[in-house]
Design a protein around this motif. Structure first.
Motif, short mmCIF file in Angstrom:
data_model
loop_
_atom_site.label_atom_id
_atom_site.label_comp_id
_atom_site.label_asym_id
_atom_site.label_seq_id
_atom_site.Cartn_x
_atom_site.Cartn_y
_atom_site.Cartn_z
N ALA A 131 0.81 -1.22 0.00
CA ALA A 131 0.00 0.00 0.00
C ALA A 131 0.85 1.27 0.00
CB ALA A 131 -0.94 0.01 1.21
N THR A 132 1.99 1.24 0.65
CA THR A 132 2.82 2.45 0.77
C THR A 132 4.30 2.07 0.73
OG1 THR A 132 3.01 2.29 3.19
CG2 THR A 132 1.10 3.54 2.30
N HIS A 133 5.12 3.09 0.58
CA HIS A 133 6.57 2.88 0.62
C HIS A 133 6.99 2.39 2.00
CE1 HIS A 133 10.77 3.27 -0.28
NE2 HIS A 133 10.94 4.07 0.78
N PHE A 134 6.42 2.96 3.03
CA PHE A 134 6.77 2.54 4.39
C PHE A 134 6.45 1.06 4.60
CE2 PHE A 134 6.12 1.94 8.92
CZ PHE A 134 7.29 2.48 9.43
N TYR A 183 9.23 1.90 -4.73
CA TYR A 183 8.36 2.82 -4.00
C TYR A 183 7.32 2.07 -3.19
CZ TYR A 183 4.75 6.05 -2.79
OH TYR A 183 3.81 6.74 -2.08
N ASP A 184 6.58 1.19 -3.85
CA ASP A 184 5.57 0.39 -3.15
C ASP A 184 5.66 -1.08 -3.55
OD1 ASP A 184 4.60 0.56 -5.73
OD2 ASP A 184 2.59 1.20 -5.17
#
Length: 101
Positions: free
Chosen positions: A35-38, A64-65
Motif C-alpha cells: 500500500a505504501t513505501h513505508f 516505492y511500493d
C-alpha cells in the motif's frame, strides 16, 4: 554439504504451490505490491530477518511500493534448490502479514 539442484519438473511442481513466483534465468522470482513505501520498507526488514535465520539470502529490491526477490543457491552452482523454496514460502508468510499482493 551442498544442496542438490532440483529438476525442471520439481521446480515446476513447487512453483504451482507458490502462486506469484516464477522461474527466470535459473532463479525463482516474485514481486510484491504494498500500500505504501513505508509498508514495503517494513517488509524488507522482516524478509532480511528471515534470510538471516535461514542463512540463505536473495537479491532483494525495494521500490516505492514494491518488494522484489530473486533467489537461487550459490552452493549448488547457482541452481534452484529446496532452500530457495523454503525461503520463498517464508517470504510469502511475511508478505501476507504486511498486506502485500
Amino acid at each position: 554439504m551442498p544442496t542438490e539442484p532440483l529438476s525442471q519438473k520439481e521446480i515446476e511442481d513447487r512453483l504451482r504451490e507458490l502462486p506469484g513466483w516464477s522461474l527466470a534465468d535459473d532463479r525463482i522470482t516474485r514481486t510484491y505490491r504494498l500500500a505504501t513505501h513505508f509498508a514495503a520498507a517494513a517488509m524488507v526488514v522482516h524478509v532480511a530477518r528471515v534470510q538471516d535465520e535461514l542463512n540463505h539470502h536473495s537479491d532483494l529490491t525495494l521500490g516505492y511500493d514494491t518488494v522484489a526477490l530473486s533467489v537461487n543457491t550459490h552452493d549448488a552452482g547457482g541452481a534452484v534448490t529446496e532452500r530457495d523454496f523454503e525461503l520463498a514460502s517464508r517470504v510469502d508468510a511475511v508478505a501476507a502479514a504486511h498486506g502485500a499482493s
